[in-house]
Motif scaffolding. Structure first.
Motif, PDB file in Angstrom:
ATOM      1  N   ALA A 159      21.283 -12.523  -6.386  1.00  0.00           N
ATOM      2  CA  ALA A 159      20.969 -11.154  -7.086  1.00  0.00           C
ATOM      3  C   ALA A 159      19.078 -11.044  -7.597  1.00  0.00           C
ATOM      4  O   ALA A 159      18.663 -10.045  -7.190  1.00  0.00           O
ATOM      5  CB  ALA A 159      21.855 -11.195  -8.096  1.00  0.00           C
ATOM      6  N   LYS A 160      18.689 -12.023  -7.906  1.00  0.00           N
ATOM      7  CA  LYS A 160      17.163 -12.272  -8.239  1.00  0.00           C
ATOM      8  C   LYS A 160      16.483 -12.203  -7.405  1.00  0.00           C
ATOM      9  O   LYS A 160      15.523 -11.044  -7.270  1.00  0.00           O
ATOM     10  CB  LYS A 160      17.226 -13.224  -8.524  1.00  0.00           C
ATOM     11  N   ILE A 161      16.567 -12.541  -6.560  1.00  0.00           N
ATOM     12  CA  ILE A 161      15.684 -12.158  -4.811  1.00  0.00           C
ATOM     13  C   ILE A 161      15.482 -10.702  -4.313  1.00  0.00           C
ATOM     14  O   ILE A 161      15.309  -9.816  -4.073  1.00  0.00           O
ATOM     15  CB  ILE A 161      16.469 -13.152  -3.948  1.00  0.00           C
ATOM     16  N   VAL A 162      17.166 -10.254  -4.410  1.00  0.00           N
ATOM     17  CA  VAL A 162      17.486  -8.460  -4.176  1.00  0.00           C
ATOM     18  C   VAL A 162      16.193  -8.310  -5.589  1.00  0.00           C
ATOM     19  O   VAL A 162      15.519  -6.930  -4.641  1.00  0.00           O
ATOM     20  CB  VAL A 162      18.534  -8.197  -3.852  1.00  0.00           C
ATOM     21  N   LYS A 163      16.577  -7.865  -6.206  1.00  0.00           N
ATOM     22  CA  LYS A 163      15.651  -6.984  -7.782  1.00  0.00           C
ATOM     23  C   LYS A 163      14.337  -7.225  -7.617  1.00  0.00           C
ATOM     24  O   LYS A 163      14.131  -6.438  -7.717  1.00  0.00           O
ATOM     25  CB  LYS A 163      16.849  -7.626  -8.691  1.00  0.00           C
ATOM     26  N   GLU A 164      13.512  -8.659  -7.269  1.00  0.00           N
ATOM     27  CA  GLU A 164      12.385  -8.697  -7.141  1.00  0.00           C
ATOM     28  C   GLU A 164      11.704  -7.649  -6.007  1.00  0.00           C
ATOM     29  O   GLU A 164      10.749  -7.153  -6.369  1.00  0.00           O
ATOM     30  CB  GLU A 164      12.462 -10.526  -7.357  1.00  0.00           C
ATOM     31  N   SER A 165      12.224  -7.693  -4.671  1.00  0.00           N
ATOM     32  CA  SER A 165      12.713  -8.077  -3.101  1.00  0.00           C
ATOM     33  C   SER A 165      12.471  -6.162  -3.380  1.00  0.00           C
ATOM     34  O   SER A 165      10.840  -5.221  -3.201  1.00  0.00           O
ATOM     35  CB  SER A 165      12.962  -7.549  -2.666  1.00  0.00           C
ATOM     36  N   TYR A 166      13.528  -5.502  -4.213  1.00  0.00           N
ATOM     37  CA  TYR A 166      13.393  -3.760  -4.434  1.00  0.00           C
ATOM     38  C   TYR A 166      12.228  -3.239  -5.650  1.00  0.00           C
ATOM     39  O   TYR A 166      11.105  -2.458  -5.491  1.00  0.00           O
ATOM     40  CB  TYR A 166      14.099  -3.574  -4.890  1.00  0.00           C
ATOM     41  N   ARG A 167      11.997  -3.911  -6.781  1.00  0.00           N
ATOM     42  CA  ARG A 167      11.061  -3.489  -7.491  1.00  0.00           C
ATOM     43  C   ARG A 167       9.341  -4.060  -6.329  1.00  0.00           C
ATOM     44  O   ARG A 167       8.726  -3.422  -7.336  1.00  0.00           O
ATOM     45  CB  ARG A 167      10.834  -4.584  -8.322  1.00  0.00           C
ATOM     46  N   ALA A 168       8.908  -4.993  -5.805  1.00  0.00           N
ATOM     47  CA  ALA A 168       8.215  -5.225  -5.358  1.00  0.00           C
ATOM     48  C   ALA A 168       7.817  -3.453  -4.065  1.00  0.00           C
ATOM     49  O   ALA A 168       6.799  -3.423  -4.135  1.00  0.00           O
ATOM     50  CB  ALA A 168       8.099  -6.837  -4.339  1.00  0.00           C
ATOM     51  N   ALA A 169       9.238  -3.077  -3.571  1.00  0.00           N
ATOM     52  CA  ALA A 169       8.848  -2.216  -3.047  1.00  0.00           C
ATOM     53  C   ALA A 169       8.464  -1.291  -3.397  1.00  0.00           C
ATOM     54  O   ALA A 169       7.271  -0.394  -2.634  1.00  0.00           O
ATOM     55  CB  ALA A 169      10.195  -2.516  -1.951  1.00  0.00           C
ATOM     56  N   VAL A 170       9.116  -0.424  -4.705  1.00  0.00           N
ATOM     57  CA  VAL A 170       8.826   0.547  -5.067  1.00  0.00           C
ATOM     58  C   VAL A 170       6.830   0.040  -5.189  1.00  0.00           C
ATOM     59  O   VAL A 170       6.423   1.134  -5.915  1.00  0.00           O
ATOM     60  CB  VAL A 170       9.753   0.309  -6.407  1.00  0.00           C
ATOM     61  N   ASN A 171       6.756  -0.833  -6.239  1.00  0.00           N
ATOM     62  CA  ASN A 171       5.892  -1.235  -6.860  1.00  0.00           C
ATOM     63  C   ASN A 171       4.314  -1.024  -5.328  1.00  0.00           C
ATOM     64  O   ASN A 171       3.520  -0.105  -6.137  1.00  0.00           O
ATOM     65  CB  ASN A 171       5.296  -2.427  -7.617  1.00  0.00           C
ATOM     66  N   ALA A 172       4.773  -1.333  -4.696  1.00  0.00           N
ATOM     67  CA  ALA A 172       4.106  -1.352  -3.492  1.00  0.00           C
ATOM     68  C   ALA A 172       3.606   0.127  -3.081  1.00  0.00           C
ATOM     69  O   ALA A 172       2.978   0.533  -2.234  1.00  0.00           O
ATOM     70  CB  ALA A 172       4.455  -1.781  -2.419  1.00  0.00           C
ATOM     71  N   GLY A 173       4.237   1.023  -3.294  1.00  0.00           N
ATOM     72  CA  GLY A 173       3.822   2.577  -3.069  1.00  0.00           C
ATOM     73  C   GLY A 173       5.315   3.417  -2.542  1.00  0.00           C
ATOM     74  O   GLY A 173       7.038   2.177  -2.833  1.00  0.00           O
ATOM     75  N   PRO A 174       5.528   4.381  -2.281  1.00  0.00           N
ATOM     76  CA  PRO A 174       6.313   5.310  -1.611  1.00  0.00           C
ATOM     77  C   PRO A 174       6.656   4.727  -0.597  1.00  0.00           C
ATOM     78  O   PRO A 174       6.591   4.218   0.003  1.00  0.00           O
ATOM     79  CB  PRO A 174       5.770   6.674  -1.150  1.00  0.00           C
ATOM     80  N   ALA A 175       8.043   4.636  -0.279  1.00  0.00           N
ATOM     81  CA  ALA A 175       8.918   4.155   1.078  1.00  0.00           C
ATOM     82  C   ALA A 175       9.027   5.424   2.034  1.00  0.00           C
ATOM     83  O   ALA A 175       8.188   6.493   1.977  1.00  0.00           O
ATOM     84  CB  ALA A 175      10.430   4.739   0.679  1.00  0.00           C
ATOM     85  N   ILE A 176       8.885   4.981   3.529  1.00  0.00           N
ATOM     86  CA  ILE A 176       8.814   5.314   4.932  1.00  0.00           C
ATOM     87  C   ILE A 176      10.415   6.462   4.860  1.00  0.00           C
ATOM     88  O   ILE A 176      10.944   5.678   4.751  1.00  0.00           O
ATOM     89  CB  ILE A 176       9.079   4.289   5.849  1.00  0.00           C
ATOM     90  N   PRO A 177       9.612   7.689   5.118  1.00  0.00           N
ATOM     91  CA  PRO A 177      10.258   8.970   5.015  1.00  0.00           C
ATOM     92  C   PRO A 177      11.658   8.405   6.468  1.00  0.00           C
ATOM     93  O   PRO A 177      10.421   8.030   7.336  1.00  0.00           O
ATOM     94  CB  PRO A 177      10.050  10.075   5.071  1.00  0.00           C
ATOM     95  N   ALA A 178      12.697   8.622   5.986  1.00  0.00           N
ATOM     96  CA  ALA A 178      14.139   8.229   7.631  1.00  0.00           C
ATOM     97  C   ALA A 178      13.255   9.232   8.499  1.00  0.00           C
ATOM     98  O   ALA A 178      13.342   8.896   9.914  1.00  0.00           O
ATOM     99  CB  ALA A 178      15.371   8.499   7.252  1.00  0.00           C
ATOM    100  N   ALA A 179      13.063  10.462   8.884  1.00  0.00           N
ATOM    101  CA  ALA A 179      12.192  11.446   9.373  1.00  0.00           C
ATOM    102  C   ALA A 179      11.634  10.419  10.041  1.00  0.00           C
ATOM    103  O   ALA A 179      11.249  11.759  11.308  1.00  0.00           O
ATOM    104  CB  ALA A 179      12.233  12.427   8.652  1.00  0.00           C
TER     105      ALA A 179
END
Length: 165
Positions: A130-150
């Motif tokens: 749980a800790k690793i997933v939360k940290e990884s998600y937070r880091a991804a959001v902080n790194a910038g927008p997600a790549i759109p599926a399209a």
């Protein structure tokens, strides 16, 4: 006397191992049943309506993607619980997963509920996951927008053959 003590210890160890194997088989049976039900719901909107409703209205195709991302996360969770995946491999996998729109949507949609429902069995490993997933998600959001599926794939080009790059 010593021999009977050793024999008794052997029986106790054997029973403990048998109990662990039975639990592992039961857990796998339950996961397999769950996967089969999810696969059925992904292909049938009427069955999908038997699941919990989405947090807000969304196209069925998007709901299917989120459900499938949930299966992926469940697989990583099981592999981590079993020790088949270590912390660094999990972090790397999640870093790549959360770069994309669908991975992030899945976590935004149900991350809290998923973690609450998934934590069980080996509590220490579950908490670490749980800790690793939360940290990884937070880091991804902080790194910038997600790549759109399209933008995941191009159209009209030849597919790359992984056997012959």
């Amino acid at each position: 006397m010593v021999i009977s003590g050793i024999a008794l210890a052997g029986v106790a160890i054997s029973l403990t191992l048998q109990e662990q194997q039975t639990k592992a088989a039961r857990d796998e049976r339950d996961r397999s049943t769950h996967r089969q039900m999810i696969y059925l719901t992904m292909g049938d909107r009427a069955l999908a309506e038997c699941l919990e409703p989405p947090n807000g209205p969304m196209p069925f195709e998007r709901y299917r993607q989120i459900i499938f991302a949930n299966l992926i996360m469940g697989r990583w969770y099981a592999a981590y619980q079993l020790g088949d995946v270590d912390d660094s491999t999990l972090r790397y996998t999640l870093e790549r997963h959360f770069r994309g729109e669908i991975g992030r949507l899945h976590w935004e949609y149900g991350g809290h509920d998923w973690l609450r429902g998934a934590i069980g069995g080996n509590q220490r490993r579950a908490a670490a996951f749980a800790k690793i997933v939360k940290e990884s998600y937070r880091a991804a959001v902080n790194a910038g927008p997600a790549i759109p599926a399209a933008d995941y794939f191009i159209s009209g080009g030849a597919d790359l053959d992984p056997q012959n790059p």
